[in-house]
Motif scaffolding. Structure first.
Motif, PDB file in Angstrom:
ATOM      1  N   PRO A 164       0.826  -1.228   0.000  1.00 11.76           N
ATOM      2  CA  PRO A 164       0.000   0.000   0.000  1.00 11.76           C
ATOM      3  C   PRO A 164       0.852   1.267   0.000  1.00 11.76           C
ATOM      4  O   PRO A 164       0.490   2.261  -0.626  1.00 11.76           O
ATOM      5  CB  PRO A 164      -0.815  -0.134   1.296  1.00 11.76           C
ATOM      6  N   LEU A 167       2.013   2.565  -3.549  1.00 10.83           N
ATOM      7  CA  LEU A 167       1.041   2.994  -4.552  1.00 10.83           C
ATOM      8  C   LEU A 167       1.181   4.494  -4.808  1.00 10.83           C
ATOM      9  O   LEU A 167       1.276   5.291  -3.884  1.00 10.83           O
ATOM     10  CB  LEU A 167      -0.385   2.668  -4.083  1.00 10.83           C
ATOM     11  N   THR A 170      -2.860   6.902  -5.195  1.00 10.75           N
ATOM     12  CA  THR A 170      -3.874   6.723  -4.152  1.00 10.75           C
ATOM     13  C   THR A 170      -3.706   7.793  -3.083  1.00 10.75           C
ATOM     14  O   THR A 170      -2.652   7.896  -2.469  1.00 10.75           O
ATOM     15  CB  THR A 170      -3.755   5.319  -3.518  1.00 10.75           C
ATOM     16  N   ASP A 172      -5.903   8.437  -0.247  1.00 15.22           N
ATOM     17  CA  ASP A 172      -6.183   7.938   1.105  1.00 15.22           C
ATOM     18  C   ASP A 172      -5.761   6.474   1.184  1.00 15.22           C
ATOM     19  O   ASP A 172      -6.520   5.575   0.846  1.00 15.22           O
ATOM     20  CB  ASP A 172      -7.673   8.099   1.416  1.00 15.22           C
ATOM     21  N   LYS A 173      -4.545   6.253   1.638  1.00 10.00           N
ATOM     22  CA  LYS A 173      -4.021   4.883   1.685  1.00 10.00           C
ATOM     23  C   LYS A 173      -4.518   4.113   2.912  1.00 10.00           C
ATOM     24  O   LYS A 173      -4.280   2.912   3.025  1.00 10.00           O
ATOM     25  CB  LYS A 173      -2.490   4.915   1.656  1.00 10.00           C
ATOM     26  N   SER A 174      -5.215   4.795   3.794  1.00  6.23           N
ATOM     27  CA  SER A 174      -5.715   4.111   4.997  1.00  6.23           C
ATOM     28  C   SER A 174      -6.851   3.150   4.650  1.00  6.23           C
ATOM     29  O   SER A 174      -7.105   2.191   5.382  1.00  6.23           O
ATOM     30  CB  SER A 174      -6.198   5.135   6.031  1.00  6.23           C
ATOM     31  N   ASN A 175      -7.550   3.395   3.533  1.00  7.99           N
ATOM     32  CA  ASN A 175      -8.648   2.529   3.132  1.00  7.99           C
ATOM     33  C   ASN A 175      -8.186   1.353   2.267  1.00  7.99           C
ATOM     34  O   ASN A 175      -8.990   0.483   1.929  1.00  7.99           O
ATOM     35  CB  ASN A 175      -9.706   3.329   2.349  1.00  7.99           C
ATOM     36  N   VAL A 176      -6.912   1.353   1.920  1.00  5.52           N
ATOM     37  CA  VAL A 176      -6.391   0.282   1.070  1.00  5.52           C
ATOM     38  C   VAL A 176      -6.102  -0.938   1.945  1.00  5.52           C
ATOM     39  O   VAL A 176      -5.458  -0.820   2.995  1.00  5.52           O
ATOM     40  CB  VAL A 176      -5.096   0.736   0.359  1.00  5.52           C
ATOM     41  N   ARG A 178      -4.362  -4.192   3.502  1.00  8.01           N
ATOM     42  CA  ARG A 178      -2.938  -4.528   3.638  1.00  8.01           C
ATOM     43  C   ARG A 178      -2.622  -5.727   2.732  1.00  8.01           C
ATOM     44  O   ARG A 178      -3.335  -6.732   2.717  1.00  8.01           O
ATOM     45  CB  ARG A 178      -2.614  -4.890   5.097  1.00  8.01           C
ATOM     46  N   CYS A 205      -2.171 -11.003   2.019  1.00  7.66           N
ATOM     47  CA  CYS A 205      -3.266 -10.103   1.649  1.00  7.66           C
ATOM     48  C   CYS A 205      -4.414 -10.309   2.641  1.00  7.66           C
ATOM     49  O   CYS A 205      -4.838 -11.442   2.880  1.00  7.66           O
ATOM     50  CB  CYS A 205      -3.743 -10.373   0.218  1.00  7.66           C
ATOM     51  N   TYR A 287     -11.748  -3.222  -6.107  1.00  3.55           N
ATOM     52  CA  TYR A 287     -10.604  -2.320  -5.970  1.00  3.55           C
ATOM     53  C   TYR A 287      -9.411  -3.023  -6.613  1.00  3.55           C
ATOM     54  O   TYR A 287      -9.221  -4.238  -6.462  1.00  3.55           O
ATOM     55  CB  TYR A 287     -10.323  -2.033  -4.496  1.00  3.55           C
ATOM     56  N   VAL A 289      -5.072  -2.834  -7.858  1.00  2.00           N
ATOM     57  CA  VAL A 289      -3.763  -2.189  -7.813  1.00  2.00           C
ATOM     58  C   VAL A 289      -3.008  -2.590  -9.078  1.00  2.00           C
ATOM     59  O   VAL A 289      -3.181  -3.692  -9.600  1.00  2.00           O
ATOM     60  CB  VAL A 289      -2.955  -2.597  -6.559  1.00  2.00           C
TER      61      VAL A 289
END
Length: 300
Positions: A164, A167, A170, A172-176, A178, A205, A287, A289
């Motif tokens: 994460p 990336l 992106t 707001d990486k807090s919503n991605v 782990r 993941c 979602y 990546v």
């Protein structure tokens, strides 16, 4: 009264290189004698450029830069004016594949905004009261120029690790979720006759994975000094992993480059044809990546 024309090349594969002779037969079939004003064979090769809809009207200078670039163009008379006898007629021909002036022949390529095509066209000219007859045949040109030293330097294996934190696009990486995905591409400089090879490993993941895909993209640039139109479009997408694949398992990457829709990486003053590979991991909630790899394609 009807005339059927067919053009057949001696090389069944229809693949030629600059400097070779293209030989074959013009096959004619008619049910009666037909008068004509000459039978002509034309060889044409051109780069046709097209603007994407997003740039039309932005740069007026583009309209001059997207005119077709003629690479080969000449006509020979294979039969002088006379009569075509009833039945079948075979007319042999041989033409040298040579560019106009100091131009170079680029490899055949069918793209979205850049098209490089080579054609043979047979024309039977008749009087103004009778309609002429034509037949066209596309042949393929391959580029055998040596690979640049800078391209060879990219033939080393490239390892990657996606998290994460890595990336780029992106906010707001807090919503991605782990995750940790690693792998390698054996070489970013690829021969068109060889597959793209590598592997990807889902190390960990915390959410369910829906799909692991490999996408081949062409990046076509058209324009001039006043401005450029640059567009990326998908050529093919291959699924290398379906569903929630096992963690720690090396998934092989194997992609064959499609004929005609790829060519050696090309850069000129009026246009460019470049290629990229995207590794895409789609999660259960759709979602995804992506890891992007610019690649250089060569003929040998």
């Amino acid at each position: 009264m009807s005339i059927n024309i067919d053009i057949r090349l001696k090389k069944a594969c229809k693949i030629f290189r600059e400097g070779e002779n293209i030989s074959g037969l013009i096959l004619l079939q008619t049910n009666s004698d037909v008068k004509h004003d000459g039978i002509f064979l034309t060889m044409e090769g051109a780069v046709n450029l097209q603007l994407s809809s997003k740039t039309v009207g932005i740069f007026e200078a583009f309209y001059n830069s997207v005119k077709p670039i003629q690479l080969v163009q000449y006509t020979v008379e294979v039969v002088p004016a006379g009569k075509i006898p009833s039945g079948k007629t075979e007319i042999p021909f041989e033409l040298p594949l040579k560019p106009r002036g100091n131009k170079s022949l680029y490899e055949t390529y069918h793209g979205v905004f850049v098209n490089i095509q080579y054609m043979l066209r047979c024309d039977i000219k008749r009087s103004f009261l009778a309609k002429g007859v034509s037949k066209s045949l596309e042949f393929i040109v391959e580029d055998r120029r040596p690979v640049k030293k800078t391209d060879r330097e990219q033939s080393k294996a490239v390892s990657f690790r996606i998290k994460p934190e890595s990336l780029q696009n992106t906010r707001d990486k807090s919503n991605v979720p782990r995750f940790c995905i690693s792998g390698k591409i054996d070489s970013l400089s690829c021969r068109l006759s060889d597959p793209l090879i590598g592997e990807v490993v889902i190390e960990s993941c915390e959410t369910v994975i829906k799909s692991v895909e490999l996408q081949l993209v062409r990046v076509e640039t058209c324009g001039c000094a006043e401005g450029y139109s640059r567009d990326a479009t998908e050529i093919q997408n291959i699924q290398v992993g379906e569903g929630n694949v096992c963690t720690g398992l090396a998934i092989p990457i194997y992609m064959v480059f499609p004929r005609l829709f790829t060519c050696p990486t090309l850069s000129t003053s009026n246009f460019k044809v470049e290629f990229e590979v995207n590794l895409i991991v789609v999660f259960e909630d759709d979602y995804l990546v992506t890891e992007n790899f610019p690649i250089i394609l060569t003929r040998h």
